[in-house]
Design an enzyme around this catalytic site. Structure first.
Site, PDB file in Angstrom:
ATOM      1  N   SER A 186      58.942  56.399   3.210  1.00 60.87           N
ATOM      2  CA  SER A 186      57.690  56.735   3.790  1.00 60.87           C
ATOM      3  C   SER A 186      56.472  56.147   2.737  1.00 60.87           C
ATOM      4  O   SER A 186      55.220  56.121   3.105  1.00 60.87           O
ATOM      5  CB  SER A 186      57.275  58.238   4.406  1.00 60.87           C
ATOM      6  N   HIS A 214      60.482  57.513  10.063  1.00 65.72           N
ATOM      7  CA  HIS A 214      59.631  56.052  10.003  1.00 65.72           C
ATOM      8  C   HIS A 214      60.170  54.860  10.724  1.00 65.72           C
ATOM      9  O   HIS A 214      59.388  53.654  10.690  1.00 65.72           O
ATOM     10  CB  HIS A 214      59.144  55.875   8.646  1.00 65.72           C
ATOM     11  N   LYS A 244      56.081  60.971  15.261  1.00 66.33           N
ATOM     12  CA  LYS A 244      55.557  59.697  14.745  1.00 66.33           C
ATOM     13  C   LYS A 244      55.209  58.495  15.771  1.00 66.33           C
ATOM     14  O   LYS A 244      54.275  58.586  16.566  1.00 66.33           O
ATOM     15  CB  LYS A 244      56.127  59.379  13.654  1.00 66.33           C
TER      16      LYS A 244
END
Length: 396
Positions: A186, A214, A244
């Site tokens: 990340s 991610h 996310k």
């Protein structure tokens, strides 16, 4: 009366963080967290959100969330194992399993909860975990909670992984050994060497665990890093987040049916936390359906990512070795990093500074997160501001 020891401790530590440029100020966002945000009445180009695909403000997700509230209420009312499991939760888990290409899925309240839950439900003091040195804090905490022996592996160093796996196996000290890695790291945006990691794991009979927070929604046509490499049948644990790219809240672990059955009876956050709200579950399911139907949002995300990276590189910024939309501008010194972020803010770009302990000392950076919701005009404006501030502070 407040403890004098506590007061002294807090004052000393907070002042120490501030003097080193390590104190993080929280900026409340007024309104939606989209490509443009408002903070203290000021409009800013937002380059700090994990809302990769713009789904957090998508009208389709809003509609199903509102409908779910009307039908189910605002809360699930209980933990999953009592009567907090709604048919909505099962629909989401079935949809996620199809998306990830696994037999089953268990969903949790957050991605952080997933790593706290799954690692400690399977590993114990008689086991060992080979963990990449740049793994996310939730992995580190999950490993600690398990009480397993943690063996740090140099970042994406396959020779080091093989050597430490060999030593762990040959020592005969451990009942089980797991190798665990982020799919996408990340802070730097690089991708784990999953094909090589899986080969080593199979050579030494290690369990494999990939935190794809991610990577989910970004790689593998949205299905993540594991599917990007075609390894869904060879990775034991696929952890993902709904917070996310999916744009909502929550997390999940995907894998074999027996693994999911075990986690449902042994993972403590599943057993002792109230289930995710109906609105969030319905919105997450809608987001997964959108990603399964089309790659339009991912395509736009990658176009914007490539455009921003090219612009920052041409200006002379150090963006490291990112292979994903995560685009750091590495400044180094913590105070200089904080000042750079502050000046960007003053000029109209919100790119949050990230310093120790999130990244090593001397590796301060602002992390840019382009999304599918940004326009080229927004990115051009951001690049103009980056150039002005970078030259002003002697960074470029």
């Amino acid at each position: 009366m407040t403890s004098t020891k506590l007061t002294s401790f807090l004052s000393e530590k907070l002042e120490g963080l501030k003097s080193q440029g390590l104190y993080n100020e929280i900026d409340p966002v007024e309104g939606a967290n989209g490509a443009i945000i408002t903070i203290k009445g000021k409009e800013l180009i937002n380059l700090s959100s994990n809302n990769y695909l713009g789904l957090a403000t998508d009208e389709r997700l809003k509609k199903v969330a509102i409908d779910a509230v009307k039908t189910y209420g605002v809360g699930a009312g209980a933990v999953r194992t009592i009567n907090g499991t709604l048919d909505l939760h099962l629909k989401l888990e079935e949809k996620l399993a199809a998306f990830k290409g696994t037999e089953a899925v268990i969903s949790y309240q957050s991605g952080f909860n997933c790593n706290m839950a799954a690692i400690s439900a399977v590993m114990d003091k008689n086991d060992a975990i080979l963990s990449d040195e740049l793994n996310h804090a939730s992995i580190i905490d999950g490993c600690r909670l398990s009480k397993a022996k943690i063996i740090r592996v140099n970042h994406s160093d396959m020779d080091d992984l093989r050597q430490k796996a060999k030593e762990a196996v040959e020592s005969g000290q451990y009942n089980k050994i797991m190798v665990i890695t982020d799919g996408v790291f990340s802070m730097d945006g690089d991708v784990a060497k999953l094909p090589e990691i899986v080969d080593i794991a199979e050579e030494f009979d290690l369990m494999t665990y990939v935190d794809d927070a991610h990577g989910s929604g970004v790689l593998g046509k949205g299905a993540g890093t594991v599917k990007h490499f075609g390894l869904q049948d060879r990775v034991d644990f696929q952890m993902g987040t709904l917070s996310k790219a999916i744009g909502v809240i929550g997390g999940y672990v995907a894998g074999k049916q027996e693994l999911i059955d075990w986690l449902k009876v042994q993972s403590r956050p599943f057993l002792f936390s109230t289930a995710v709200t109906p609105a969030d579950v319905a919105a997450s399911t809608e987001a997964i359906e959108i990603l399964m139907d089309s790659t339009e949002l991912q395509n736009r995300l990658w176009e914007n990512s490539d455009y921003l990276k090219k612009g920052l590189t041409q200006l002379g910024f150090d963006i490291g070795n990112s292979e994903t939309p995560i685009t750091p501008c590495i400044i180094g010194d913590e105070k200089a990093t904080q000042q750079f972020s502050k000046r960007l803010y003053e000029e109209g770009v919100y790119a949050k500074s990230i310093v120790f302990p999130t990244v090593p000392k001397g590796k301060g950076r602002v992390r840019n997160m382009p999304t599918s919701a940004h326009t080229k005009e927004m990115l051009d404006q951001a690049l103009t501001i980056y150039e002005k501030v970078g030259k002003e502070l002697g960074i470029i």
